[in-house]
Design a protein around this motif. Structure first.
Motif, PDB file in Angstrom:
ATOM      1  N   THR A  96       2.736 -11.646  -7.633  1.00  0.00           N
ATOM      2  CA  THR A  96       3.977 -11.725  -6.877  1.00  0.00           C
ATOM      3  C   THR A  96       3.741 -11.115  -5.504  1.00  0.00           C
ATOM      4  N   ARG A  97       4.092 -11.879  -4.494  1.00  0.00           N
ATOM      5  CA  ARG A  97       3.925 -11.410  -3.123  1.00  0.00           C
ATOM      6  C   ARG A  97       5.290 -11.045  -2.553  1.00  0.00           C
ATOM      7  N   ALA A  98       5.370  -9.868  -1.962  1.00  0.00           N
ATOM      8  CA  ALA A  98       6.572  -9.405  -1.280  1.00  0.00           C
ATOM      9  C   ALA A  98       6.120  -8.868   0.074  1.00  0.00           C
ATOM     10  N   PRO A  99       7.041  -8.640   1.004  1.00  0.00           N
ATOM     11  CA  PRO A  99       6.629  -8.126   2.311  1.00  0.00           C
ATOM     12  C   PRO A  99       5.786  -6.848   2.170  1.00  0.00           C
ATOM     13  N   GLY A 100       4.557  -6.926   2.643  1.00  0.00           N
ATOM     14  CA  GLY A 100       3.680  -5.770   2.647  1.00  0.00           C
ATOM     15  C   GLY A 100       2.975  -5.448   1.344  1.00  0.00           C
ATOM     16  N   LYS A 101       3.196  -6.228   0.295  1.00  0.00           N
ATOM     17  CA  LYS A 101       2.540  -5.902  -0.967  1.00  0.00           C
ATOM     18  C   LYS A 101       2.282  -7.138  -1.826  1.00  0.00           C
ATOM     19  N   LEU A 102       1.294  -6.983  -2.678  1.00  0.00           N
ATOM     20  CA  LEU A 102       0.962  -7.979  -3.685  1.00  0.00           C
ATOM     21  C   LEU A 102       0.979  -7.267  -5.026  1.00  0.00           C
ATOM     22  N   ARG A 103       1.716  -7.810  -5.986  1.00  0.00           N
ATOM     23  CA  ARG A 103       1.791  -7.227  -7.325  1.00  0.00           C
ATOM     24  C   ARG A 103       1.028  -8.113  -8.301  1.00  0.00           C
ATOM     25  N   ILE A 104       0.177  -7.476  -9.078  1.00  0.00           N
ATOM     26  CA  ILE A 104      -0.535  -8.126 -10.172  1.00  0.00           C
ATOM     27  C   ILE A 104       0.073  -7.558 -11.443  1.00  0.00           C
ATOM     28  N   GLU A 105       0.565  -8.435 -12.311  1.00  0.00           N
ATOM     29  CA  GLU A 105       1.210  -7.975 -13.543  1.00  0.00           C
ATOM     30  C   GLU A 105       0.634  -8.700 -14.740  1.00  0.00           C
ATOM     31  N   VAL A 106       0.373  -7.949 -15.785  1.00  0.00           N
ATOM     32  CA  VAL A 106      -0.093  -8.492 -17.054  1.00  0.00           C
ATOM     33  C   VAL A 106       0.923  -8.097 -18.112  1.00  0.00           C
ATOM     34  N   ARG A 107       1.401  -9.086 -18.847  1.00  0.00           N
ATOM     35  CA  ARG A 107       2.405  -8.850 -19.887  1.00  0.00           C
ATOM     36  C   ARG A 107       1.799  -9.115 -21.256  1.00  0.00           C
ATOM     37  N   LEU A 131      -9.607   3.412 -12.639  1.00  0.00           N
ATOM     38  CA  LEU A 131      -9.964   2.439 -11.608  1.00  0.00           C
ATOM     39  C   LEU A 131      -8.711   1.799 -11.010  1.00  0.00           C
ATOM     40  N   VAL A 132      -7.753   1.441 -11.851  1.00  0.00           N
ATOM     41  CA  VAL A 132      -6.501   0.849 -11.362  1.00  0.00           C
ATOM     42  C   VAL A 132      -5.805   1.822 -10.416  1.00  0.00           C
ATOM     43  N   GLU A 133      -5.745   3.079 -10.798  1.00  0.00           N
ATOM     44  CA  GLU A 133      -5.103   4.084  -9.954  1.00  0.00           C
ATOM     45  C   GLU A 133      -5.841   4.263  -8.623  1.00  0.00           C
ATOM     46  N   ALA A 134      -7.166   4.229  -8.664  1.00  0.00           N
ATOM     47  CA  ALA A 134      -7.965   4.438  -7.453  1.00  0.00           C
ATOM     48  C   ALA A 134      -7.881   3.265  -6.476  1.00  0.00           C
ATOM     49  N   LEU A 135      -7.818   2.034  -6.983  1.00  0.00           N
ATOM     50  CA  LEU A 135      -7.859   0.856  -6.121  1.00  0.00           C
ATOM     51  C   LEU A 135      -6.492   0.360  -5.666  1.00  0.00           C
ATOM     52  N   SER A 136      -5.450   0.702  -6.391  1.00  0.00           N
ATOM     53  CA  SER A 136      -4.131   0.163  -6.053  1.00  0.00           C
ATOM     54  C   SER A 136      -3.295   1.174  -5.287  1.00  0.00           C
ATOM     55  N   GLU A 137      -2.298   0.666  -4.597  1.00  0.00           N
ATOM     56  CA  GLU A 137      -1.350   1.523  -3.889  1.00  0.00           C
ATOM     57  C   GLU A 137      -0.509   2.305  -4.896  1.00  0.00           C
ATOM     58  N   ARG A 138      -0.096   1.626  -5.945  1.00  0.00           N
ATOM     59  CA  ARG A 138       0.618   2.254  -7.050  1.00  0.00           C
ATOM     60  C   ARG A 138       0.537   1.334  -8.258  1.00  0.00           C
ATOM     61  N   TRP A 139       0.812   1.890  -9.433  1.00  0.00           N
ATOM     62  CA  TRP A 139       0.782   1.102 -10.654  1.00  0.00           C
ATOM     63  C   TRP A 139       1.819   1.662 -11.617  1.00  0.00           C
ATOM     64  N   GLY A 140       2.142   0.885 -12.635  1.00  0.00           N
ATOM     65  CA  GLY A 140       3.106   1.355 -13.623  1.00  0.00           C
ATOM     66  C   GLY A 140       3.227   0.357 -14.763  1.00  0.00           C
ATOM     67  N   GLU A 153       0.029  -2.629  -7.535  1.00  0.00           N
ATOM     68  CA  GLU A 153       0.345  -3.222  -6.239  1.00  0.00           C
ATOM     69  C   GLU A 153      -0.736  -2.882  -5.224  1.00  0.00           C
ATOM     70  N   LEU A 154      -1.026  -3.860  -4.395  1.00  0.00           N
ATOM     71  CA  LEU A 154      -1.944  -3.704  -3.272  1.00  0.00           C
ATOM     72  C   LEU A 154      -1.153  -3.869  -1.988  1.00  0.00           C
ATOM     73  N   LYS A 155      -1.471  -3.067  -0.992  1.00  0.00           N
ATOM     74  CA  LYS A 155      -0.872  -3.256   0.337  1.00  0.00           C
ATOM     75  C   LYS A 155      -1.505  -4.484   0.965  1.00  0.00           C
ATOM     76  N   ILE A 156      -0.680  -5.272   1.610  1.00  0.00           N
ATOM     77  CA  ILE A 156      -1.197  -6.416   2.364  1.00  0.00           C
ATOM     78  C   ILE A 156      -0.608  -6.371   3.767  1.00  0.00           C
ATOM     79  N   ARG A 157      -1.382  -6.873   4.691  1.00  0.00           N
ATOM     80  CA  ARG A 157      -0.899  -6.962   6.074  1.00  0.00           C
ATOM     81  C   ARG A 157      -0.365  -8.361   6.280  1.00  0.00           C
ATOM     82  N   GLU A 158       0.850  -8.419   6.763  1.00  0.00           N
ATOM     83  CA  GLU A 158       1.466  -9.706   7.035  1.00  0.00           C
ATOM     84  C   GLU A 158       0.972 -10.219   8.383  1.00  0.00           C
ATOM     85  N   ARG A 159       0.755 -11.513   8.426  1.00  0.00           N
ATOM     86  CA  ARG A 159       0.347 -12.123   9.692  1.00  0.00           C
ATOM     87  C   ARG A 159       1.527 -12.167  10.645  1.00  0.00           C
TER      88      ARG A 159
END
Length: 162
Positions: A96-107, A131-140, A153-159
């Motif tokens: 899921t992409r939102a302004p400034g972030k990308l969320r990867i979710e596994v259910r 590893l998830v904690e170290a590489l991501s902006e936040r997780w839960g 979630e990963l931070k992304i820069r918007e064009r």
């Protein structure tokens, strides 16, 4: 993997070896993830690699090149944990992409929330959430009506368009 509205039955997908599943459905899975559709994967360890490649191609389609390596690694860790610990037949995957972030979710179907463990020295298991904690902006993790979703979630820069 199969989408919720897909015509393929889970039983059919469970019978396919990973290379055949990837060959037949790879492009559709990538398109579904890039369109923020949840895709479903039979919960088999050998399919984690297929799912990582699908995430990698979906991120390329979204033109999120700086997040390719981290996204692939993070999705692999979340998927591996779900396969190893959840015990269900399927695992859902969503980007899921939102302004400034990308969320990867596994259910998955388990309601047991993940927790970080201290890995024994020399043990190759126990480092996934570190590893998830170290590489991501936040997780839960969120409890769902039927299971849970573990996300990062990963931070992304918007064009900026002029």
């Amino acid at each position: 993997m199969v989408s919720r509205g897909g015509s393929l039955l889970l039983e059919s997908l469970e019978q396919l070896p990973p290379d055949e599943l990837e060959r037949l459905h790879f492009a559709r899975f990538c398109a579904e993830l890039a369109a923020e559709e949840e895709v479903f994967l039979p919960a088999r360890p050998e399919l984690v690699g297929v799912a990582r490649r699908v995430v990698l191609h979906a991120l390329q389609a979204l033109q999120l090149h700086p997040q390719l390596e981290a996204g692939e690694l993070l999705s692999g860790e979340l998927l591996s944990n779900a396969v190893r610990h959840a015990g269900g037949r399927t695992i859902g995957l969503r980007l899921t992409r939102a302004p400034g972030k990308l969320r990867i979710e596994v259910r998955d179907s388990s309601r047991a929330l993940p927790c970080r463990i201290v890995a024994e020295p020399g043990n190759e298991n126990g480092y996934g959430l570190v590893l998830v904690e170290a590489l991501s902006e936040r997780w839960g993790a969120d409890l769902l009506p039927r299971g849970k979703g573990v996300w990062c979630e990963l931070k992304i820069r918007e064009r900026v368009t002029a």
